[in-house]
Design an enzyme around this catalytic site. Structure first.
Site, mmCIF file in Angstrom:
data_model
loop_
_atom_site.group_PDB
_atom_site.id
_atom_site.type_symbol
_atom_site.label_atom_id
_atom_site.label_comp_id
_atom_site.label_asym_id
_atom_site.label_seq_id
_atom_site.Cartn_x
_atom_site.Cartn_y
_atom_site.Cartn_z
ATOM 1 N N CYS A 1 -14.946 47.030 6.443
ATOM 2 C CA CYS A 1 -13.698 46.724 5.740
ATOM 3 C C CYS A 1 -13.803 47.210 4.298
ATOM 4 O O CYS A 1 -14.726 46.845 3.574
ATOM 5 C CB CYS A 1 -13.431 45.224 5.761
ATOM 6 S SG CYS A 1 -11.971 44.743 4.801
ATOM 7 N N CYS B 1 -12.063 40.920 -1.439
ATOM 8 C CA CYS B 1 -11.300 39.850 -0.810
ATOM 9 C C CYS B 1 -12.069 38.534 -0.758
ATOM 10 O O CYS B 1 -11.601 37.515 -1.244
ATOM 11 C CB CYS B 1 -10.877 40.289 0.593
ATOM 12 S SG CYS B 1 -10.131 39.003 1.593
ATOM 13 N N CYS C 1 -14.025 37.219 4.315
ATOM 14 C CA CYS C 1 -15.216 37.320 5.170
ATOM 15 C C CYS C 1 -16.437 37.304 4.251
ATOM 16 O O CYS C 1 -16.376 37.799 3.132
ATOM 17 C CB CYS C 1 -15.204 38.620 5.981
ATOM 18 S SG CYS C 1 -13.836 38.763 7.148
ATOM 19 N N CYS D 1 -6.273 43.885 7.594
ATOM 20 C CA CYS D 1 -7.377 42.938 7.650
ATOM 21 C C CYS D 1 -7.972 43.042 9.038
ATOM 22 O O CYS D 1 -7.273 42.847 10.033
ATOM 23 C CB CYS D 1 -6.886 41.518 7.377
ATOM 24 S SG CYS D 1 -8.174 40.261 7.631
ATOM 25 N N GLN E 1 -5.580 26.730 17.734
ATOM 26 C CA GLN E 1 -6.811 27.437 17.385
ATOM 27 C C GLN E 1 -6.553 28.926 17.205
ATOM 28 O O GLN E 1 -5.843 29.548 18.004
ATOM 29 C CB GLN E 1 -7.863 27.220 18.469
ATOM 30 C CG GLN E 1 -8.404 25.801 18.522
ATOM 31 C CD GLN E 1 -9.500 25.545 17.497
ATOM 32 O OE1 GLN E 1 -9.766 26.361 16.612
ATOM 33 N NE2 GLN E 1 -10.139 24.390 17.606
ATOM 34 N N TYR F 1 -7.275 12.660 17.531
ATOM 35 C CA TYR F 1 -6.857 13.810 16.716
ATOM 36 C C TYR F 1 -6.254 14.879 17.655
ATOM 37 O O TYR F 1 -6.599 16.054 17.569
ATOM 38 C CB TYR F 1 -8.028 14.432 15.948
ATOM 39 C CG TYR F 1 -8.895 13.458 15.171
ATOM 40 C CD1 TYR F 1 -8.574 13.100 13.861
ATOM 41 C CD2 TYR F 1 -10.049 12.918 15.734
ATOM 42 C CE1 TYR F 1 -9.392 12.231 13.139
ATOM 43 C CE2 TYR F 1 -10.867 12.051 15.032
ATOM 44 C CZ TYR F 1 -10.537 11.712 13.726
ATOM 45 O OH TYR F 1 -11.344 10.857 13.024
ATOM 46 N N GLU G 1 -2.403 10.800 17.748
ATOM 47 C CA GLU G 1 -2.298 11.722 16.614
ATOM 48 C C GLU G 1 -1.393 11.108 15.549
ATOM 49 O O GLU G 1 -0.357 10.519 15.872
ATOM 50 C CB GLU G 1 -1.725 13.062 17.098
ATOM 51 C CG GLU G 1 -1.280 14.026 16.021
ATOM 52 C CD GLU G 1 -2.407 14.516 15.146
ATOM 53 O OE1 GLU G 1 -2.243 14.491 13.914
ATOM 54 O OE2 GLU G 1 -3.458 14.918 15.692
ATOM 55 N N ASP H 1 -11.784 15.750 17.843
ATOM 56 C CA ASP H 1 -11.770 17.058 17.182
ATOM 57 C C ASP H 1 -11.162 16.874 15.795
ATOM 58 O O ASP H 1 -10.005 17.239 15.552
ATOM 59 C CB ASP H 1 -10.954 18.049 18.020
ATOM 60 C CG ASP H 1 -11.007 19.471 17.456
ATOM 61 O OD1 ASP H 1 -11.749 19.698 16.482
ATOM 62 O OD2 ASP H 1 -10.297 20.339 17.987
ATOM 63 N N CYS I 1 -15.292 21.697 13.549
ATOM 64 C CA CYS I 1 -15.201 22.956 12.814
ATOM 65 C C CYS I 1 -16.081 22.917 11.570
ATOM 66 O O CYS I 1 -16.106 23.874 10.798
ATOM 67 C CB CYS I 1 -13.750 23.254 12.430
ATOM 68 S SG CYS I 1 -12.987 21.998 11.373
#
Length: 497
Positions: free
Chosen positions: A119, A125, A128, A202, A326, A355, A376, A424, A451
């Site tokens: 990239c 940027c 990443c 991107c 996701q 969640y 939720e 989650d 995550c």
């Protein structure tokens, strides 16, 4: 807010005299010429005062959880971006009181794991962080990160990686501004700044999404549409959000604008659809607040049904502009399939999907469970979950708006049972109130999808201290080229005998 210090320090310093989101389109300033990488990386905020500056030769001894190279200096541990273990490098140290700035001047001995980022915006940027590593080094870094965090609970399984670690994001948003020549540019903000990086592509975005926002940028001049300026509060178009159904091929375009008055909107929509007939719905979202949030509260459908549909693990889901879904469906199927396996469902179990969002995990689990209860806080997400349940003809799942922890405490007080809890949570993880409710309800198994393995390890420690044990840990590379990694763990109630 500190601006990101990019390679090519002297040039960058001049550019960063203004914090306004404009500037000429730049190729990557970080270029590798032989063994030399020119540039600066600051480990802390700039600090005025008397400064001491010296040049040192250092050896990188490892990587931090953020993928930064670790070096030792006068008893201190410093973290320098884009430096790899085993590399020797020349850095410039600037000290001012207790503050230290580190500048990566050049690499003397490069690692065999170093590659040239494909990239051209990589060093500008910052979205990443690992493109300077080859794929095996990225895999090893993420595996080592999980191994260290999960060491108190057992040995994690080998990480599940992605065959094609690019083009995976099904959601992207682009910001627009003006350069010094007053030309419209589009791109992404540099990490931890409001410096807009003009770019054409991107490499982790869906390619079609980038094609669409570039078409919109080209259309803006002919429609006399000005990008929104955060400093002056003037202008119209703030962002373009694109969501792509990777299986269905359906595409949503959301025009995030500063005012509900959209002159020529019918002609604009017609022209955009002509250029991209694959677009299935277009929305206008009004965000007139001084905020870093992309979407506002007011929304209007300009074309189509206002949502797109995609398929995940054999189930169809309606996706709105605001709903969480996701971003890497290929890896999500691996993640969710692993979670369902860890739940060990036989068709009789009562499963709580805490969640639950728009119901993705719970509805997938419903195919093998006796009953699913989704809880939720977000009422819009609950509405979407109920809708998705009906669309898939699911009869054994119910979704409720409320706090999942309180919901489980009330279940326990009524003498009700749950066999499995699937959780989650967001990056901040769970909290003691929720975890204590799990302990009160005493499900046989907890499947923790995370995550953020750092907060996952913290939460698992609480469960282990309160009658549970960790049986299986599976990391999944959901975000190739970045430092982020997801992890799913099976946690079971210990047998008192």
């Amino acid at each position: 807010m500190n601006k990101r210090n990019n390679f090519g320090y002297k040039t960058q310093k001049k550019r960063n005299q203004s914090n306004k989101p404009y500037g000429k389109k730049r190729s990557a300033l970080a270029t590798q010429k032989g063994n030399k990488i020119q540039g600066k990386h600051s480990t802390i905020n700039k600090h005025r005062g008397n400064k001491k500056k010296e040049t040192l030769e250092v050896t990188c001894t490892g990587l931090s959880n953020e993928g930064k190279g670790i070096v030792q200096w006068e008893g201190k541990q410093l973290e320098i971006e884009h430096l790899l273990p085993g590399e020797t490098a020349e850095i410039t140290m600037s000290t001012s009181g207790r503050y230290v700035n580190s500048e990566l001047k050049r690499i003397i001995t490069p690692s065999k794991d170093r590659v040239r980022p494909i990239c051209s915006y990589y060093y500008d940027c910052g979205g990443c962080q690992l493109q300077h590593m080859n794929e095996q080094a990225q895999k090893r870094f993420k595996q080592d990160t999980i191994n260290k965090l999960m060491k108190p609970f057992g040995k994690p399984d080998p990480i599940l990686t992605m065959d094609h670690p690019y083009d995976y994001r099904n959601k992207s948003h682009t910001t627009f501004g003006l350069n010094r020549e007053r030309q419209i540019i589009g791109g992404l903000y540099a990490q931890n700044s409001h410096q807009l990086i003009s770019m054409d592509r991107c490499l982790i975005h869906d390619p079609k999404a980038d094609e669409i926002w570039k078409t919109i940028k080209d259309m803006m001049k002919s429609f006399k549409m000005q990008p929104f300026n955060e400093d002056t509060g003037r202008g119209f178009l703030r962002h373009v959000l694109v969501k792509v159904g990777k299986v269905s091929g359906e595409i949503m375009v959301v025009l995030v604008v500063a005012s509900p008055i959209f002159k020529g909107k019918n002609n604009f929509v017609k022209a955009l659809r002509k250029a991209h007939p694959e677009i299935t719905t277009i929305l206008m979202n009004v965000n007139n607040r001084d905020t870093s949030m992309v979407l506002g509260n007011q929304e209007k459908v300009l074309f189509g049904k206002g949502t797109i549909t995609d398929t995940l693990c054999g189930m169809k889901f309606d996706i709105s502009a605001k709903s969480f879904y996701q971003i890497n469906p290929v890896q999500t199927e691996k993640l969710y399939s692993t979670a369902i396996e860890m739940a060990q469902l036989t068709g009789k179990e009562t499963v709580i999907d805490a969640y639950c969002g728009i119901g993705t995990i719970g509805l997938i689990a419903s195919q093998k469970a006796g009953k699913v209860i989704g809880v939720e806080l977000n009422k819009d997400a609950v509405r979407d979950a109920i809708h998705n349940s009906k669309c898939n003809g699911v009869k054994n799942a119910r979704f409720y708006q409320g706090d999942a922890g309180k919901f489980m405490v009330e279940m326990a007080a009524r003498g009700q049972k749950a066999d499995v809890v699937i959780m989650d949570p967001p990056r901040a993880g769970s909290d003691e109130a929720f975890l204590s409710s799990v302990v009160k309800l005493k499900p046989k198994r907890v499947v923790y999808v995370s995550c953020n393995p750092v907060t996952q390890a913290r939460d698992m420690k609480y469960l282990v201290q309160n009658g549970y044990e960790v049986k299986d840990i599976q990391p999944v590379d959901m975000f190739p080229q970045t430092v982020h990694v997801e992890c799913v763990s099976q946690i079971v109630l210990r047998d008192k005998n």
